[in-house]
Design a protein around this motif. Structure first.
Motif, PDB file in Angstrom:
ATOM      1  N   ASP A   1      -2.844 -18.817   9.842  1.00  0.00           N
ATOM      2  CA  ASP A   1      -2.110 -17.732   9.199  1.00  0.00           C
ATOM      3  C   ASP A   1      -0.615 -17.965   9.148  1.00  0.00           C
ATOM      4  N   ALA A   2      -0.059 -18.444  10.281  1.00  0.00           N
ATOM      5  CA  ALA A   2       1.391 -18.354  10.433  1.00  0.00           C
ATOM      6  C   ALA A   2       1.779 -19.199  11.635  1.00  0.00           C
TER       7      ALA A   2
ATOM      8  N   ASP B   1       0.765 -18.442  14.507  1.00  0.00           N
ATOM      9  CA  ASP B   1      -0.405 -18.325  15.394  1.00  0.00           C
ATOM     10  C   ASP B   1      -1.583 -19.107  14.810  1.00  0.00           C
TER      11      ASP B   1
ATOM     12  N   GLY C   1      -3.307 -10.834  14.772  1.00  0.00           N
ATOM     13  CA  GLY C   1      -2.725  -9.749  13.982  1.00  0.00           C
ATOM     14  C   GLY C   1      -3.800  -8.743  13.589  1.00  0.00           C
TER      15      GLY C   1
ATOM     16  N   TYR D   1      -3.729  -6.643  10.694  1.00  0.00           N
ATOM     17  CA  TYR D   1      -3.919  -6.522   9.232  1.00  0.00           C
ATOM     18  C   TYR D   1      -4.746  -5.279   8.920  1.00  0.00           C
TER      19      TYR D   1
ATOM     20  N   TRP E   1      -0.276  -7.844   1.192  1.00  0.00           N
ATOM     21  CA  TRP E   1      -1.664  -7.918   1.673  1.00  0.00           C
ATOM     22  C   TRP E   1      -2.261  -6.522   1.826  1.00  0.00           C
ATOM     23  N   ARG E   2      -1.418  -5.508   2.070  1.00  0.00           N
ATOM     24  CA  ARG E   2      -1.957  -4.162   2.273  1.00  0.00           C
ATOM     25  C   ARG E   2      -2.039  -3.383   0.963  1.00  0.00           C
TER      26      ARG E   2
ATOM     27  N   ASP F   1      13.377   3.792   1.612  1.00  0.00           N
ATOM     28  CA  ASP F   1      13.731   4.399   2.901  1.00  0.00           C
ATOM     29  C   ASP F   1      14.902   3.679   3.574  1.00  0.00           C
TER      30      ASP F   1
ATOM     31  N   VAL G   1      11.354  -4.268   5.727  1.00  0.00           N
ATOM     32  CA  VAL G   1      10.035  -4.372   6.348  1.00  0.00           C
ATOM     33  C   VAL G   1       9.818  -5.776   6.919  1.00  0.00           C
ATOM     34  N   TRP G   2       8.882  -5.939   7.804  1.00  0.00           N
ATOM     35  CA  TRP G   2       8.438  -7.251   8.333  1.00  0.00           C
ATOM     36  C   TRP G   2       8.032  -8.120   7.135  1.00  0.00           C
TER      37      TRP G   2
ATOM     38  N   GLN H   1      10.584  -5.675  15.995  1.00  0.00           N
ATOM     39  CA  GLN H   1       9.306  -5.572  16.707  1.00  0.00           C
ATOM     40  C   GLN H   1       9.011  -6.747  17.636  1.00  0.00           C
TER      41      GLN H   1
ATOM     42  N   GLU I   1       9.079 -15.490  11.583  1.00  0.00           N
ATOM     43  CA  GLU I   1       7.838 -16.258  11.545  1.00  0.00           C
ATOM     44  C   GLU I   1       7.681 -16.851  10.136  1.00  0.00           C
TER      45      GLU I   1
ATOM     46  N   ALA J   1       4.431 -17.518   7.201  1.00  0.00           N
ATOM     47  CA  ALA J   1       3.075 -17.019   6.945  1.00  0.00           C
ATOM     48  C   ALA J   1       2.606 -17.523   5.587  1.00  0.00           C
TER      49      ALA J   1
ATOM     50  N   TRP K   1       3.589 -15.623   2.564  1.00  0.00           N
ATOM     51  CA  TRP K   1       5.014 -15.658   2.228  1.00  0.00           C
ATOM     52  C   TRP K   1       5.332 -16.979   1.532  1.00  0.00           C
TER      53      TRP K   1
END
Ligand code: G3I
Ligand code: 9MR
Length: 552
Positions: A164-165, A167, A312, A314, A355-356, A409, A413-414, A502, A530, A532, A535
């Motif tokens: 993934d990344a 990890d 993760g 996800y 991804w979400r 906002d 974001v990550w 985080q 990281e 990924a 990305w």
């Protein structure tokens, strides 16, 4: 203490296309126009002009002025922009500047393959390594992975794919998005020549690389047609750790509707794209995609949970968007009109895609196959993508460090850099669909942000730019922890500024940071630094687009 970001003259540290936009940002509290000079490698002034006052930039918390040097038409290396005695980092001007980056952005994937030795002849001696997770001790192996105890009674062979990344987990939802983006890149920009074992076979190299992941995704499908969400270690391992030295037990985590629909979507795209290259794969992909679709329709609300250990999450508890994306891909692959009523989402600029949030990908699928829809409906798809691109262009032009990511906002974001690249992709696609050059300019100018024209004077891409990220969070590319290990391969995109802080390193070093400055090139800062797969696929798409455009 106060962080030192080097020169206040912020440029794309890789450089500028001769035929593209050429702008820079100057950090200053001065409010009236100033003189700027463009110096060539011999320090001769080859262009000059006046800065344009901008004012306070919300995301960076600094005041800036803008520099436009588009009318300079020369090319070469070692240019610098100067304001007074302040000199920018050096950069090139030319129409080949994205060629090697677009190749390296894709070589990232071979470097991160699981289940195959990474050979020196492709990556160099330093980054060569043994195959990971084939069951050779101390690895437990992905060749026969049991379900998390109590969740099912079988084992699956889920070897292969990409890690993934930083990890060693392999996760279906973002792995599928990355594979999808490589396939979409192929449809958009064609092939890129790669240094991979499959080079020289009859299939385009880019499709060979995507196939490595698609084969893995197909293996994650359970006999029921549902797809396991992920496979990863029981507990988080520490850094550094070579993949082949990971001793952890690995498990298949439960099936989810989201993972199932990701396989349906990417399986359908695979069936369409490989039809002319690899009929066997195309057939397997379509069978798996249709089986996944049926299984998801019958099990529409199996959600991957938040939390957990060793990998993760996800997590995602809204899958109407995954249903819609999969339906659009299946419609374009099969022509079956029954899928049309299941397409319920449209591209929404505020949401973008990730991804979400995959609802916008339905329009991106439809955009690729005009004949799948009645003419007026196809035109509506194009209009929606152009409208979203218009929003991103406005967001870009509204900022002192122009880029198409401007979160409502006010918090980054990550993985914010992937949002920049993905929104740039929408402008690139809109240009292709409408031929309006302002979208092309916006797509190209977005790259300036990723490559150094930003709040912290940082090129987020390893090996490109004087101040490049090269300590990304990675268990094997961990030179900053163990000098005998390699640094990240060139072309690796860091996640980028993240307001969430985080991880402990970010929490210690970034308290009170303005959103666009919440980044540390430190291997411990996984929430800002990281890498990924989903990305780098975004970086690959947009750099291949830039390279291709500069030659047309
Ligand atoms: O979806 C919401 C959105 O509605 C909201 O407006 C926004 C504002 O905060 O947050 C969004 O959720 C974010 C989510 O990603 C989707 O973008 C979460 O805040 C954010 O914490 C979450 O970050 C993910 C992170 O894992 C933590 O779960 C990243 O996207 C994801 O790329 C990252 O992935 C990790 C894997 O877990 C493990 N392997 C490495 C990989 C990369 O770091
Ligand atoms: O290395 C892990 C990285 O890939 C993930 O993105 C991150 C968040 O899930 O977690 C990292 O692992 C750390 C874990 O969360 C906490 N213990 C230390 C681990 C290594 O830094």
């Amino acid at each position: 203490g106060v962080r030192d970001f080097g020169s206040p003259v912020r440029v794309n540290q890789l450089g500028y296309l001769q035929s593209g936009p050429k702008r820079a940002t100057y950090v200053t509290d001065e409010t009236s126009p100033l003189d700027w000079r463009l110096l060539d490698a011999t320090d001769a002034v080859v262009a000059h002009g006046r800065t344009m006052p901008y004012g306070a930039d919300a995301m960076s918390g600094t005041s800036v002025q803008l520099i436009d040097f588009k009318r300079y038409e020369g090319s070469g290396d070692g240019y610098r922009l100067a304001v007074g005695d302040q000199l920018s980092e050096p950069f090139a001007i030319g129409n080949n500047i994205y060629q090697s980056l677009s190749q390296d952005a894709l070589e990232y994937f071979y470097n991160n393959r699981s289940g195959i030795p990474i050979e020196a002849q492709y990556v160099g001696a330093e980054r060569a390594r043994a195959a990971g997770h084939l069951g050779v001790a101390p690895n437990k192996g992905d060749t026969s992975v049991p379900c998390l105890p109590g969740t099912c009674t079988y084992s699956l062979d889920v070897r292969g794919g990409w890690y993934d990344a930083g990890d060693h987990g392999k996760y279906v939802v973002n792995g599928a998005l990355a594979a999808w983006q490589l396939l979409d890149q192929y449809e958009q920009s064609g092939d890129v020549t790669l240094k991979i074992p499959e080079a020289g076979n009859t299939i385009p190299d880019l499709l060979d690389e995507a196939k490595w992941e698609i084969d893995f995704l197909l293996r994650m499908q359970a006999p029921s047609g549902l797809v396991h969400h992920k496979i990863h270690d029981e507990k988080w391992t520490g850094l550094p750790l070579r993949p082949d030295a990971d001793p952890q037990q690995r498990y298949l985590y439960p099936v989810s509707t989201a993972a199932t629909l990701n396989l349906a979507a990417v399986g359908a795209r695979c069936a369409r794209v490989y039809a002319q290259w690899d009929k066997a794969l195309a057939g397997r992909c379509l069978t798996a995609a249709e089986k996944a679709w049926k299984a998801a329709v019958q099990n529409p609300a199996i959600y991957a949970p938040d939390g957990g250990e060793g990998g993760g999450a996800y997590d995602d508890t809204k899958v109407t968007d995954e249903f819609s994306w999969a339906a659009a891909e299946l419609l374009t692959a099969t022509g079956q009109q029954s899928y049309r009523k299941a397409i319920t989402t449209r591209f929404d600029a505020a949401e973008g895609f990730s991804w979400r949030d995959t609802g916008g990908l339905a329009d991106l699928a439809l955009a690729r196959v005009p004949r799948a829809l009645p003419r007026a409906e196809y035109k509506a798809v194009v209009d929606r993508i152009a409208r979203a691109a218009g929003v991103y262009l406005d967001d870009l032009q509204a900022q002192g460090y122009p880029n198409p990511y401007l979160p409502a906002d006010g918090k980054y974001v990550w993985g914010s850099n992937s949002a920049v690249a993905n929104n740039a992709m929408i402008m690139g696609l809109a240009y292709t669909l409408t031929d309006r050059s302002r979208y092309l300019e916006g797509a190209l100018e977005s790259l300036d942000y990723l490559l150094g024209r930003n709040a912290i004077n940082q090129s987020y891409v390893t090996g490109y730019g004087e101040r490049d990220s090269h300590n990304q969070h990675h268990r094997f590319w961990a030179k900053s922890l163990d000098p005998t290990l390699p640094s990240p391969a060139p072309g690796s995109l860091a996640g980028g500024p993240n307001s969430g802080l985080q991880d402990p390193v970010a929490q210690r070093g970034l308290q009170g940071c303005a959103p666009a400055t919440c980044y540390l090139d430190n291997i411990g800062s996984y929430s800002t630094n990281e890498v990924a797969v989903n990305w780098n696929s975004a970086l690959a798409w947009i750099t291949a687009f830039a390279d291709r455009q500069s030659h047309e």
